[in-house]
Design a protein around this motif. Structure first.
Motif, short mmCIF file in Angstrom:
data_model
loop_
_atom_site.label_atom_id
_atom_site.label_comp_id
_atom_site.label_asym_id
_atom_site.label_seq_id
_atom_site.Cartn_x
_atom_site.Cartn_y
_atom_site.Cartn_z
N GLY A 53 -7.87 3.21 20.83
CA GLY A 53 -6.90 2.24 21.32
C GLY A 53 -6.50 1.23 20.26
N ILE A 54 -5.34 0.63 20.49
CA ILE A 54 -4.80 -0.41 19.63
C ILE A 54 -4.49 -1.62 20.51
N GLN A 55 -5.01 -2.76 20.14
CA GLN A 55 -4.79 -3.99 20.90
C GLN A 55 -4.03 -4.98 20.05
N ILE A 56 -2.92 -5.45 20.56
CA ILE A 56 -2.11 -6.48 19.91
C ILE A 56 -2.17 -7.71 20.80
N LEU A 57 -2.72 -8.80 20.27
CA LEU A 57 -2.97 -9.99 21.07
C LEU A 57 -2.40 -11.21 20.38
N ALA A 58 -1.61 -11.99 21.13
CA ALA A 58 -1.10 -13.27 20.66
C ALA A 58 -1.48 -14.30 21.70
N GLU A 59 -2.54 -15.06 21.42
CA GLU A 59 -3.08 -15.98 22.43
C GLU A 59 -2.22 -17.21 22.63
N ALA A 60 -1.48 -17.63 21.61
CA ALA A 60 -0.69 -18.86 21.75
C ALA A 60 0.76 -18.67 21.35
N GLY A 61 1.25 -17.44 21.39
CA GLY A 61 2.62 -17.21 20.97
C GLY A 61 3.19 -15.96 21.60
N PHE A 72 0.85 -1.18 0.00
CA PHE A 72 0.00 0.00 0.00
C PHE A 72 0.89 1.23 0.00
N THR A 73 0.64 2.13 -0.94
CA THR A 73 1.44 3.36 -1.02
C THR A 73 0.94 4.41 -0.05
N ASN A 74 -0.30 4.34 0.36
CA ASN A 74 -0.86 5.31 1.30
C ASN A 74 -1.41 4.58 2.52
N SER A 75 -2.21 5.26 3.30
CA SER A 75 -2.72 4.70 4.53
C SER A 75 -3.78 3.64 4.26
N VAL A 76 -3.98 2.76 5.24
CA VAL A 76 -4.97 1.69 5.18
C VAL A 76 -5.83 1.78 6.43
N GLU A 77 -7.15 1.76 6.25
CA GLU A 77 -8.09 1.79 7.36
C GLU A 77 -8.84 0.46 7.42
N THR A 78 -8.74 -0.22 8.54
CA THR A 78 -9.40 -1.51 8.70
C THR A 78 -9.67 -1.75 10.18
N PRO A 79 -10.78 -2.39 10.53
CA PRO A 79 -11.05 -2.69 11.94
C PRO A 79 -10.32 -3.93 12.44
N HIS A 80 -9.81 -4.76 11.53
CA HIS A 80 -9.23 -6.02 11.99
C HIS A 80 -8.19 -6.49 10.98
N VAL A 81 -6.99 -6.81 11.45
CA VAL A 81 -5.93 -7.40 10.64
C VAL A 81 -5.56 -8.72 11.28
N ARG A 82 -5.73 -9.81 10.54
CA ARG A 82 -5.49 -11.14 11.11
C ARG A 82 -4.87 -12.04 10.06
#
Length: 290
Positions: free
Chosen positions: A205-213, A172-182
């Protein structure tokens, strides 16, 4: 006129024989007429024979010609058809249960014109690919749900999931808006900017979650955690601070090997280690803060 003269004239007219005029065509004129009549009959027979042959070859019937049939809804073509000139039609469809094939040695172009005969939408399928031109492009499912939409303002992906299978991912050359990146199950998620910076912004807020790693953040320069109005909380059973500088206390009489340290904080926020004692030793080993 005297009586004798009249009598003499009558005798003369009665003595003359009457003239007979023959009516008709004789001689070479008659033969020429018969010749032209015969030639005309031959031409009529030849023309009739050619007409019957054309009707037979072209398969002319009451319903149409050859594979072309005239129905109440329009024209019906059966089999392969070849058009040497542009085709203008309101609707083109195949027979029920049969596919519709459009084949060309160069390209297939679909042009839509407005009332002023100006090109507004165009679809070209050629040897180099498919090119579309128009104000908007929409792709919908069989149920009418919007799957993809593109115009001058934005591109909308209405599918439940957008999957990028390329080895290099999505660029992406510019910004990206998304509610979920998985990432996909059992796959890694990697956000990378090889030559520039990477920003993640969210007003709530920004939440970064790794449930098994693990979550790993690595940088070449400084790693900064800043909270303007709140606090930074490290909540874990064990917190490890590796490679902290160790403060050097002034030499004393005896030195013992120390395995317990206390964490000290300089006025500028720098952390360092100091050998633990019966009391605090931060003041003794504050040479790191200088």
């Amino acid at each position: 006129m005297t009586q004798e003269q009249c009598t003499h004239r009558n005798n003369v007219q009665s003595s003359e024989k009457p003239h007979v005029y023959k009516v008709g065509i004789y001689g070479w004129r008659k033969r020429c007429l018969y010749f032209f009549v015969l030639l005309l009959m031959i031409l009529i027979l030849v023309n009739l024979a050619l007409t019957i042959w054309i009707v037979k070859v072209m398969n002319f019937t009451i319903d149409g010609m050859g594979n072309l049939r005239i129905t109440e809804k329009g024209l019906k073509l059966e089999g392969d058809s070849e058009f040497l000139q542009p085709l203008y039609a309101k609707e083109i469809q195949s027979r029920p249960g049969s596919p519709l094939f459009l084949q060309s040695s160069k390209n297939v172009s679909v042009n839509i014109l407005n009332g002023k005969n100006q090109l507004v939408t165009q679809l070209i399928a050629g040897s180099n690919g498919v090119r579309a031109q128009g104000k908007m492009l929409e792709v919908k499912s069989s149920t009418g749900k919007l799957l993809f939409s593109a115009d001058d303002q934005e591109v909308v992906v209405g599918a439940e999931r957008l999957r990028v299978t390329g080895a290099e991912g999505a660029v992406f050359t510019n910004s990206v808006e998304t509610p979920h990146v998985r990432a996909e199950p059992f796959k890694e998620l990697r956000l990378e900017s090889p030559t520039r910076s990477l920003y993640m912004e969210a007003p709530k807020g920004i939440q970064i979650l790794a449930e098994a790693g693990d979550i790993q953040a690595t940088c070449r320069s400084d790693l900064r955690l800043e909270s303007k109005d709140g606090e930074i909380t490290l909540d874990a059973r064990r917190i490890r601070l590796l490679r902290l500088p160790e403060g050097k206390a002034s030499p004393s009489g005896t030195t013992t090997r120390q395995t317990v340290y206390e964490v000290c904080v300089c006025p500028n926020g720098k952390l360092f280690l100091s050998q633990a004692g019966t009391g605090s030793t931060c003041q003794i080993s504050n040479n790191v803060c200088l």
